[in-house]
Every structure is written in C-alpha cells, then in structure tokens.
Enzyme design. Structure first.
Site, PDB file in Angstrom:
ATOM      1  N   ASP A 181      -5.283   3.542  22.291  1.00 22.13           N
ATOM      2  CA  ASP A 181      -4.500   2.520  21.379  1.00 22.13           C
ATOM      3  C   ASP A 181      -4.960   3.604  19.755  1.00 22.13           C
ATOM      4  O   ASP A 181      -4.130   4.164  19.385  1.00 22.13           O
ATOM      5  CB  ASP A 181      -5.334   1.197  21.195  1.00 22.13           C
ATOM      6  CG  ASP A 181      -6.776   1.083  21.433  1.00 22.13           C
ATOM      7  OD1 ASP A 181      -7.353   1.921  21.128  1.00 22.13           O
ATOM      8  OD2 ASP A 181      -7.121   0.239  21.731  1.00 22.13           O
ATOM      9  N   ASP A 192     -12.581  -4.667  29.268  1.00 26.86           N
ATOM     10  CA  ASP A 192     -13.325  -5.553  29.083  1.00 26.86           C
ATOM     11  C   ASP A 192     -13.309  -6.324  27.759  1.00 26.86           C
ATOM     12  O   ASP A 192     -12.687  -5.878  26.511  1.00 26.86           O
ATOM     13  CB  ASP A 192     -14.814  -5.422  29.201  1.00 26.86           C
ATOM     14  CG  ASP A 192     -15.409  -4.563  28.034  1.00 26.86           C
ATOM     15  OD1 ASP A 192     -16.601  -5.151  27.416  1.00 26.86           O
ATOM     16  OD2 ASP A 192     -14.590  -3.708  27.505  1.00 26.86           O
TER      17      ASP A 192
END
Length: 175
Positions: A104, A160
C-alpha cells in the site's frame, strides 16, 4: 459478516479468486526463475500464507527466508517501519524474490530495499498478492501483482486487524 475486536468486516475476495491470482503469479515465476535457484524472502507476519502457496507451486530449486517488519497499529500505518526480525541468511550475489502480502504505502518496501542493497544481492523482484495503486507513492518497481484493489482496509489470508483475521481463507473489507 465477521467481527474482529470492535470492527465489522464483509466478504470481499473469495478463496477461489485468491488462488487464481496465486496460480497466475506462480506460472510467471516458474517461467522467469525455474532455471535459477532464487531465495524467496517472505515479509512476516502477513505473507506467511501467500509465501506458502507460492513456494508449493515453484518447480525449481529454491530457498526461503523471512524478515519481520512492523508499521501498523490497528487499522492505520504509523508511517515508521521497524525491523522486528532481520535476515539470517547470506544473500550476497543471490537472486531474491520478495514476497509481500500487500503493498500500500510502500514504506516497508523502502526499508527492505535498504536491507537488500546492504546485503549486496545480485537482483531482487517484488511479488505482492494485493496492490493498492492509489496508496503507493514510492518508486520501487513491483514486478508481479496478484490483484489491484482499492485503498480499503482488508483482513484475511495473512492480513490482520490487531492480530486477528490472519487465518481466514478469504479476504474481508471493513464495513
């Protein structure tokens, strides 16, 4: 719908879609590296499921090692990447295939780039299962991309939310 800690997530990417993306990447990696002996370098904790699937599909000789980096607290990046577990293998002059669960911001890649240059690798290629082009502002090339996705917070398949959700076999997005 699932709930992890205080947040709700809805199904986003099926296990079948993930496996198809992994299969496509694997075909390319076998074509490009099947005749070499690369070192696969997984970035923990997130890439463990992805790394396992890629390694199982690699037809040539290879080695695998891991580094552990950390930059997230909850759903937000801290912007600061820390090396939590460093390289334990000599990589000088080696071909390295870096396995990332997701790219990202690219902050982790910048830190790993420094580590690999210091280790004097011959060359390295970046492989990511998920890529967020609108969030990526760095100039390190990403050679193998499983899926381009919007800049949404996702969990599952190794990813997560504060330690939960890594074991999910499909990917969920924040509701």
């Amino acid at each position: 719908m699932i709930k992890l800690h205080d947040l709700e997530f809805e199904p986003y990417i099926s296990e079948e879609e993930i496996m198809m993306a992994i299969e496509e990447i694997s075909v390319k990696l076998n074509k490009d590296f099947g005749h070499k002996r690369p070192v696969f370098l997984g970035v923990l904790n997130g890439s463990f499921m992805f790394a396992s699937e890629i390694i199982k599909r690699f037809s040539g000789d290879c080695e695998i090692s891991f580094v552990k980096m950390g930059s997230y607290e909850g759903t937000e990046t801290t912007g600061e990447v820390k090396t939590l577990l460093g390289l334990n293998q000599e990589l000088k002059g080696r071909q390295v295939i870096l396995l990332e669960d997701i790219v990202d911001t690219g902050n982790t890649l910048v830190e790993i780039d420094k580590i690999l240059k210091k280790a004097e690798v011959e060359d390295y290629k970046v492989v990511t299962l998920f890529y967020k082009p609108e969030a990526y502002k760095k100039n390190i090339p990403i050679q193998y991309i499983g899926m381009e996705i919007p800049n949404k917070f996702i969990v599952g398949f190794g990813l997560d939310y504060d330690g939960l959700g890594r074991n999910l076999t499909q990917v969920y997005k924040r509701k």
